[in-house]
Scaffold this motif. Structure first.
Motif, PDB file in Angstrom:
ATOM      1  N   UNK A 138     -12.845  27.714  -7.780  1.00 54.64           N
ATOM      2  CA  UNK A 138     -13.405  27.553  -6.444  1.00 54.64           C
ATOM      3  C   UNK A 138     -14.128  26.217  -6.428  1.00 54.64           C
ATOM      4  N   UNK A 139     -14.356  25.692  -5.234  1.00 54.16           N
ATOM      5  CA  UNK A 139     -15.120  24.451  -5.119  1.00 54.16           C
ATOM      6  C   UNK A 139     -16.494  24.777  -4.545  1.00 54.16           C
ATOM      7  N   UNK A 140     -17.516  24.242  -5.184  1.00 54.65           N
ATOM      8  CA  UNK A 140     -18.887  24.506  -4.760  1.00 54.65           C
ATOM      9  C   UNK A 140     -19.563  23.182  -4.395  1.00 54.65           C
ATOM     10  N   UNK A 141     -19.917  23.038  -3.133  1.00 51.47           N
ATOM     11  CA  UNK A 141     -20.670  21.852  -2.717  1.00 51.47           C
ATOM     12  C   UNK A 141     -22.149  22.096  -3.021  1.00 51.47           C
ATOM     13  N   UNK A 142     -22.773  21.107  -3.625  1.00 49.76           N
ATOM     14  CA  UNK A 142     -24.180  21.258  -4.017  1.00 49.76           C
ATOM     15  C   UNK A 142     -25.095  20.377  -3.152  1.00 49.76           C
TER      16      UNK A 142
END
Ligand code: GTP
Ligand code: MG
Length: 197
Positions: A138-142
């Motif tokens: 999954x891609x997680x924007x921080x």
């Protein structure tokens, strides 16, 4: 998910040295300084379980934590740190790639990217590799709290557009802030839903 317990298990310099993969595992990765430790700590509601190192990129260890005594959270070393030698970078890559490809109990890899920046080639290359290798991720924007809502939305949309150049279907996307603890419950719900063998 209620976090009842969160304990450090061990640091491993080789994937073969990791604790036995008898329970579901979720790993977190991203460039150095992306906000990985802050997200892990915010998500688990712990102050400094995942230590923030003063010398980014220096620690080439896979850190295992056991959560609620039934799943592993894995803190992987950051990729693409520019200030180390080429040999060190290659060793890094080998460690990470071997771990990801050989860890049979790995349910999902969370790839962290800084929501403030336009898509960086090092991240895109890594995401590309995950897609091609069939790694569930999954891609997680921080650091979402650092942006105005409209800018945040635009950056996420731009990122998706970039990924759509290569992929028709995109992975799950989370928008988070370790600082403000936003988006962390969504990640935990996903883990809750999937952490049974
Ligand atoms: P390394 O372990 O050194 O590779 O870094 P990391 O990816 O673990 O990042 P870390 O959590 O240490 O955060 C790096 C810097 O960004 C620190 O100064 C944090 O305070 C800041 N930071 C991390 N997450 C957030 C966030 O959600 N919001 C804001 N405003 N700052 C953040
Ligand atoms: Mg860290």
């Amino acid at each position: 998910m209620v976090i009842k317990t969160a304990e450090f298990v061990k640091s491993s310099g080789k994937w073969q040295e990791c604790p036995e993969g008898t329970i579901p595992e979720y790993a977190f990765i991203g460039r150095s300084n992306v906000g990985k430790s802050s997200l892990i700590n915010g998500m688990l509601n712990r102050k400094d379980l995942a230590k923030t190192s003063g010398t980014p990129g220096k620690t080439q260890l896979i850190n295992h934590f056991i959560i609620n005594e039934n799943w592993y959270l894995t803190d992987l070393p950051g990729y693409g740190y520019a200030k180390v030698s080429k040999v060190m970078r290659r060793d890094f890559e080998k460690l990470i790639n071997n771990y990801i490809l050989n860890r049979n109990n790995l349910v999902n890899l969370f790839v962290l990217v800084d929501s403030r920046h336009s898509p960086q080639s090092i991240d895109l290359e890594f995401i590309q590799w995950c897609g091609e290798s069939g790694v569930p991720f999954s891609i997680v924007f921080t650091k979402a709290d650092k942006l105005k809502p409209n800018v945040l939305i635009k950056n996420v949309e731009d990122y998706k557009a970039e990924l759509h150049k290569t992929w028709e279907d995109l992975p799950e996307i989370y928008v988070t802030s370790g600082e403000k603890k936003t988006g962390t419950e969504e990640i935990l719900s996903f883990i809750q839903k999937t952490n049974e063998f």
